[in-house]
Design a protein around this motif. Structure first.
Motif, PDB file in Angstrom:
ATOM      1  N   LYS A   1      37.637  36.157  45.743  1.00  0.00           N
ATOM      2  CA  LYS A   1      36.382  35.478  46.109  1.00  0.00           C
ATOM      3  C   LYS A   1      35.641  36.325  47.140  1.00  0.00           C
ATOM      4  CE  LYS A   1      36.104  30.887  46.131  1.00  0.00           C
ATOM      5  NZ  LYS A   1      34.955  30.533  45.318  1.00  0.00           N
ATOM      6  N   LEU A   2      34.396  36.624  46.817  1.00  0.00           N
ATOM      7  CA  LEU A   2      33.601  37.454  47.726  1.00  0.00           C
ATOM      8  C   LEU A   2      32.793  36.554  48.662  1.00  0.00           C
ATOM      9  CD1 LEU A   2      32.417  40.146  48.634  1.00  0.00           C
ATOM     10  CD2 LEU A   2      30.755  39.975  46.779  1.00  0.00           C
ATOM     11  N   CYS A   3      33.079  36.645  49.966  1.00  0.00           N
ATOM     12  CA  CYS A   3      32.335  35.863  50.955  1.00  0.00           C
ATOM     13  C   CYS A   3      31.402  36.817  51.694  1.00  0.00           C
ATOM     14  CB  CYS A   3      33.280  35.222  51.971  1.00  0.00           C
ATOM     15  SG  CYS A   3      34.515  34.191  51.209  1.00  0.00           S
ATOM     16  N   ILE A   4      30.162  36.411  51.855  1.00  0.00           N
ATOM     17  CA  ILE A   4      29.215  37.248  52.604  1.00  0.00           C
ATOM     18  C   ILE A   4      28.738  36.440  53.806  1.00  0.00           C
ATOM     19  CG2 ILE A   4      26.956  38.377  52.497  1.00  0.00           C
ATOM     20  CD1 ILE A   4      27.753  39.253  49.680  1.00  0.00           C
ATOM     21  N   VAL A   5      28.916  37.029  54.988  1.00  0.00           N
ATOM     22  CA  VAL A   5      28.615  36.297  56.217  1.00  0.00           C
ATOM     23  C   VAL A   5      27.339  36.882  56.826  1.00  0.00           C
ATOM     24  CG1 VAL A   5      29.527  35.535  58.445  1.00  0.00           C
ATOM     25  CG2 VAL A   5      31.093  35.986  56.550  1.00  0.00           C
ATOM     26  N   ILE A   6      26.434  35.975  57.188  1.00  0.00           N
ATOM     27  CA  ILE A   6      25.120  36.403  57.688  1.00  0.00           C
ATOM     28  C   ILE A   6      24.906  35.845  59.075  1.00  0.00           C
ATOM     29  CG2 ILE A   6      22.671  35.825  57.317  1.00  0.00           C
ATOM     30  CD1 ILE A   6      23.334  36.402  54.366  1.00  0.00           C
ATOM     31  N   SER A   7      24.596  36.719  60.038  1.00  0.00           N
ATOM     32  CA  SER A   7      24.465  36.197  61.398  1.00  0.00           C
ATOM     33  C   SER A   7      23.328  36.849  62.186  1.00  0.00           C
ATOM     34  CB  SER A   7      25.790  36.315  62.145  1.00  0.00           C
ATOM     35  OG  SER A   7      26.312  37.595  61.990  1.00  0.00           O
TER      36      SER A   7
ATOM     37  N   VAL B   1      31.348  25.082  45.131  1.00  0.00           N
ATOM     38  CA  VAL B   1      32.099  23.839  45.345  1.00  0.00           C
ATOM     39  C   VAL B   1      33.592  24.071  45.105  1.00  0.00           C
ATOM     40  CG1 VAL B   1      32.113  21.371  44.843  1.00  0.00           C
ATOM     41  CG2 VAL B   1      30.078  22.707  44.328  1.00  0.00           C
ATOM     42  N   ASN B   2      34.402  23.873  46.144  1.00  0.00           N
ATOM     43  CA  ASN B   2      35.843  24.111  45.980  1.00  0.00           C
ATOM     44  C   ASN B   2      36.551  22.869  45.414  1.00  0.00           C
ATOM     45  OD1 ASN B   2      36.310  22.359  48.160  1.00  0.00           O
ATOM     46  ND2 ASN B   2      36.198  24.025  49.643  1.00  0.00           N
ATOM     47  N   ARG B   3      37.845  23.017  45.131  1.00  0.00           N
ATOM     48  CA  ARG B   3      38.566  21.930  44.456  1.00  0.00           C
ATOM     49  C   ARG B   3      38.614  20.642  45.276  1.00  0.00           C
ATOM     50  NH1 ARG B   3      42.161  23.886  40.157  1.00  0.00           N
ATOM     51  NH2 ARG B   3      41.374  25.980  39.828  1.00  0.00           N
ATOM     52  N   ALA B   4      38.847  20.785  46.592  1.00  0.00           N
ATOM     53  CA  ALA B   4      38.948  19.578  47.424  1.00  0.00           C
ATOM     54  C   ALA B   4      37.611  18.840  47.409  1.00  0.00           C
ATOM     55  CB  ALA B   4      39.319  19.964  48.848  1.00  0.00           C
TER      56      ALA B   4
ATOM     57  N   LYS C   1      38.673  24.530  54.803  1.00  0.00           N
ATOM     58  CA  LYS C   1      39.666  25.599  54.942  1.00  0.00           C
ATOM     59  C   LYS C   1      39.931  26.321  53.625  1.00  0.00           C
ATOM     60  CE  LYS C   1      41.648  24.347  59.168  1.00  0.00           C
ATOM     61  NZ  LYS C   1      42.492  23.526  59.969  1.00  0.00           N
ATOM     62  N   PRO C   2      40.219  27.667  53.673  1.00  0.00           N
ATOM     63  CA  PRO C   2      40.537  28.368  52.426  1.00  0.00           C
ATOM     64  C   PRO C   2      41.750  27.727  51.757  1.00  0.00           C
ATOM     65  CG  PRO C   2      40.245  29.928  54.242  1.00  0.00           C
ATOM     66  CD  PRO C   2      40.255  28.551  54.849  1.00  0.00           C
ATOM     67  N   ASN C   3      41.625  27.472  50.462  1.00  0.00           N
ATOM     68  CA  ASN C   3      42.673  26.800  49.710  1.00  0.00           C
ATOM     69  C   ASN C   3      43.232  27.793  48.678  1.00  0.00           C
ATOM     70  OD1 ASN C   3      44.218  25.195  48.063  1.00  0.00           O
ATOM     71  ND2 ASN C   3      42.620  23.694  47.612  1.00  0.00           N
ATOM     72  N   VAL C   4      44.537  28.019  48.724  1.00  0.00           N
ATOM     73  CA  VAL C   4      45.180  28.974  47.811  1.00  0.00           C
ATOM     74  C   VAL C   4      44.848  28.628  46.353  1.00  0.00           C
ATOM     75  CG1 VAL C   4      47.447  29.773  47.011  1.00  0.00           C
ATOM     76  CG2 VAL C   4      46.995  29.523  49.456  1.00  0.00           C
ATOM     77  N   SER C   5      44.736  27.326  46.050  1.00  0.00           N
ATOM     78  CA  SER C   5      44.450  26.918  44.664  1.00  0.00           C
ATOM     79  C   SER C   5      43.062  27.371  44.213  1.00  0.00           C
ATOM     80  CB  SER C   5      44.517  25.399  44.526  1.00  0.00           C
ATOM     81  OG  SER C   5      45.746  24.933  44.944  1.00  0.00           O
ATOM     82  N   ASP C   6      42.099  27.486  45.154  1.00  0.00           N
ATOM     83  CA  ASP C   6      40.769  27.991  44.785  1.00  0.00           C
ATOM     84  C   ASP C   6      40.820  29.493  44.567  1.00  0.00           C
ATOM     85  OD1 ASP C   6      39.198  25.635  44.970  1.00  0.00           O
ATOM     86  OD2 ASP C   6      39.334  25.742  47.150  1.00  0.00           O
ATOM     87  N   LEU C   7      41.623  30.155  45.397  1.00  0.00           N
ATOM     88  CA  LEU C   7      41.623  31.621  45.373  1.00  0.00           C
ATOM     89  C   LEU C   7      42.501  32.167  44.248  1.00  0.00           C
ATOM     90  CD1 LEU C   7      41.843  32.072  49.243  1.00  0.00           C
ATOM     91  CD2 LEU C   7      39.812  32.140  47.802  1.00  0.00           C
ATOM     92  N   PHE C   8      43.557  31.423  43.900  1.00  0.00           N
ATOM     93  CA  PHE C   8      44.440  31.840  42.800  1.00  0.00           C
ATOM     94  C   PHE C   8      44.583  30.659  41.838  1.00  0.00           C
ATOM     95  CE2 PHE C   8      45.777  34.041  46.643  1.00  0.00           C
ATOM     96  CZ  PHE C   8      45.670  35.364  46.236  1.00  0.00           C
ATOM     97  N   PRO C   9      43.599  30.482  40.945  1.00  0.00           N
ATOM     98  CA  PRO C   9      43.621  29.288  40.078  1.00  0.00           C
ATOM     99  C   PRO C   9      44.931  29.118  39.319  1.00  0.00           C
ATOM    100  CG  PRO C   9      41.526  30.429  39.898  1.00  0.00           C
ATOM    101  CD  PRO C   9      42.404  31.294  40.747  1.00  0.00           C
ATOM    102  N   THR C  10      45.656  30.220  39.062  1.00  0.00           N
ATOM    103  CA  THR C  10      46.917  30.065  38.317  1.00  0.00           C
ATOM    104  C   THR C  10      47.962  29.301  39.152  1.00  0.00           C
ATOM    105  OG1 THR C  10      47.415  32.269  39.079  1.00  0.00           O
ATOM    106  CG2 THR C  10      46.837  32.044  36.736  1.00  0.00           C
ATOM    107  N   LEU C  11      47.760  29.266  40.476  1.00  0.00           N
ATOM    108  CA  LEU C  11      48.722  28.552  41.336  1.00  0.00           C
ATOM    109  C   LEU C  11      48.292  27.111  41.614  1.00  0.00           C
ATOM    110  CD1 LEU C  11      49.501  31.302  44.014  1.00  0.00           C
ATOM    111  CD2 LEU C  11      50.854  30.676  42.020  1.00  0.00           C
TER     112      LEU C  11
END
Ligand code: HEM
Length: 524
Positions: free
Chosen positions: A87-93, A114-117, A228-238
């Motif tokens: 997942k590519l996150c781009i932070v702008i400040s 939109v994440n799973r939670a 919070k980062p969720n492993v299930s979003d980042l690795f859908p196989t898990l």
């Protein structure tokens, strides 16, 4: 002759086919060259920290994303990328880059990632906050703003807010001299006011006791898990393993909330049906749920609202309205008790504008300029949504000269901008005066000054801004006007926070009230 003609004809034919071939070749070459040039012209991705293969920067990100992202901004500048797995996150400040996202390219950057939670608790992302930028989102937002938050609706629902605030004052009075958890006090008051506006019910009585107490903890947990980062979003196989238990918790919360919504919707449908049967017309003001049910009955086709959308909107309002206001009130009270000089000025203003023989009314609020500055300064240092609600571009784009791919996750780092010494003098100092002396009054919540965006900006700016601002100011003015607040003996004010989509105080704000008004009957 015939032979010659045919030979000459062949020659003409072959020379013209040669010309055509050369032409085709030239066009193909030109297209290839243009494509190549275009490829070369695509700017690079923003800079960013290196991560590990497969997991990217995930093992180093920690749980306090707001402070981590501020640190990384110090190293990589106002736009940088972080890979969390794939997942590519781009932070702008920086304010100028925020403007590019929320103003210049607002239409492209108005989707959410939109994440799973979040999907689990927003009925699949069909609410206002997480619907993609399109017909349904526009329709739901328009109905909400028109039917619940128009200035006339806000004025006409003042009595509901006043009733809840008066109950809060009575409850605090009963606890004179003993510790009060400010968050709990404000949460119940706001929830009751919002529920009253939504469906004419509150957390009082038997039903209230059933749903009330656990709601605050439940909503707080929800805000932590969806941010919070969720492993299930980042690795859908898990995802099936739900390693952090986030899906389980989100489902549990959504089941509880769904039960409450089913209950109130069923009650409202029955009472509408009964009124219809008896041929009665409503004499009192309709609550928002009744309006939604009527719209649902009347509208068909593109403008119809499904029951799932209706529930999702109600849930949005309850969650978005209660947790932000509660968290900010806790911060304001903590800051006031830490800075006694500021507390003194707030209370002096309240004496001057309201007097000691009356309670605060909403009509006093526009005159409370110093309290307004205190709230604004609190939002600057403690914006409840430090990255707003992250956006996602609907097509690839260029921001700050860098390539921002379609579908990436855009974090507008309001938290870092609002503490950056490039844009604020002595940024870590709590100094409400900076909002009194800003000369042209540009530091408001409208999202037009990109160094100050606690309610966001652009077409996705907070839909409940006016209600949030009014409710917060009214509750705070009332409890600060009616009571002196002191820390319990031996305790200290802690101003550390913990990250979530709504970032909260780490420890609750607990204080001891003492009545300060001149007449006892104002408390009873
Ligand atoms: C009092 C403090 C509040 C703060 C600081 C706050 C802040 C925010 C922020 C930062 C956003 C995201 C904006 C963006 O992406 O640019 C947002 C969205 C939203 N807020 Fe608030 N909010 C508050 C109160 C409320 C209240 C009282 C309600 C409802 C009664 C509400 C309803 C919403 C909704 C529905 C959205 C989604 C808007 C959309 O995506 O179109 N908020 N809020």
């Amino acid at each position: 002759m015939g032979c010659w003609r045919s030979y000459a004809g062949d020659e003409r034919l072959s020379s013209s086919s040669l010309t055509v071939s050369i032409g085709i070749f030239a066009v193909l070459w030109l297209l290839w060259a243009i494509k190549k040039q275009k490829k070369v012209a695509v700017p690079p991705l923003p800079p960013g920290p290196r991560g590990l293969p497969i997991v990217g920067y995930l093992p180093f990100i920690g749980t306090e994303l707001h402070t981590k992202f501020e640190q990384l901004g110090g190293i990589y500048g106002p736009i940088y990328k972080v890979w969390l797995a794939n997942k590519l996150c781009i932070v702008i400040s920086s304010p100028s880059l925020v403007k590019e996202v929320v103003r210049d390219q607002d239409a492209i950057f108005s989707n959410r990632d939109v994440n799973r939670a979040t999907l689990a608790v927003t009925y699949g992302g069909v609410d206002i906050a997480f619907s993609p930028n399109g017909h349904d989102w526009k329709m739901l937002r328009k109905i909400f703003v028109r039917e619940m938050l128009s200035p006339s609706n806000l004025d006409s629902t003042f009595a509901l807010r006043r009733e809840e605030v008066r109950i809060a004052i009575r409850n605090v009075y009963d606890k004179t001299g003993t510790p009060v958890d400010v968050g709990e006090l404000v949460f119940v008051t706001v929830m009751n006011a919002i529920m009253n506006m939504l469906w004419g019910g509150t957390l009082q009585g038997e039903e209230g006791a059933k749903f009330g107490a656990e709601f605050k903890t439940m909503f707080s947990n929800l805000m932590l898990i969806v941010g919070k980062p969720n492993v299930s979003d980042l690795f859908p196989t898990l995802a099936n393993f739900d390693l952090q238990g986030i899906a389980r918790e989100a489902k549990e919360i959504s089941k509880n909330v769904d039960q409450v919504l089913d209950y109130v919707i069923d009650k409202a449908i029955k009472s509408l049906a009964k009124a219809k049967e008896e041929g009665k017309t409503m004499t009192r003001q309709k609550d928002f749920l009744q309006v939604l049910l009527e719209i649902r009955e009347q509208n068909t086709g593109a403008d119809s609202i499904s029951m799932i959308q209706l529930k999702a909107v109600l849930f949005d309002v309850v969650i978005a309205g209660s947790d932000t206001t509660t968290t900010t009130s806790e911060w304001v009270m903590a800051r006031l008790m830490k800075h006694s000089e500021v507390m003194r000025k707030v209370q002096e203003e309240l004496i001057e504008i309201v007097g000691m023989d009356k309670l605060v009314e909403e009509s006093h609020l526009p005159k409370l300029r110093y309290l307004d500055a205190v709230i604004k300064e609190t939002f600057r240092l403690h914006p409840p949504l430090p990255f707003l609600i992250p956006r996602s571009p609907s097509k690839s784009s260029i921001i700050g000269g860098y390539h921002v791919p379609k579908g990436s996750n855009i974090f507008v780092n309001a938290w870092a901008i609002q503490r950056d010494p490039k844009y604020w003098e002595n940024p870590l100092e709590f100094k409400p005066e900076r909002f009194l002396n800003d000369g042209c009054g540009t530091l408001d919540f409208s999202g037009n000054n990109f160094k100050y965006i606690p309610f966001g900006s652009g077409r996705r700016i907070c839909a409940g801004l006016t209600l949030g601002d009014r409710t917060l100011k009214y509750i705070l003015a009332s409890i600060l006007h009616s009571f002196e607040w002191k820390l319990p003996q031996g305790s200290e004010i802690d101003i550390s926070d913990t990250f979530g989509i709504i970032t909260k105080k780490k420890s609750p704000t607990v204080a001891i009230p003492t009545p300060r008004l001149s007449k006892l009957e104002l408390y009873t």
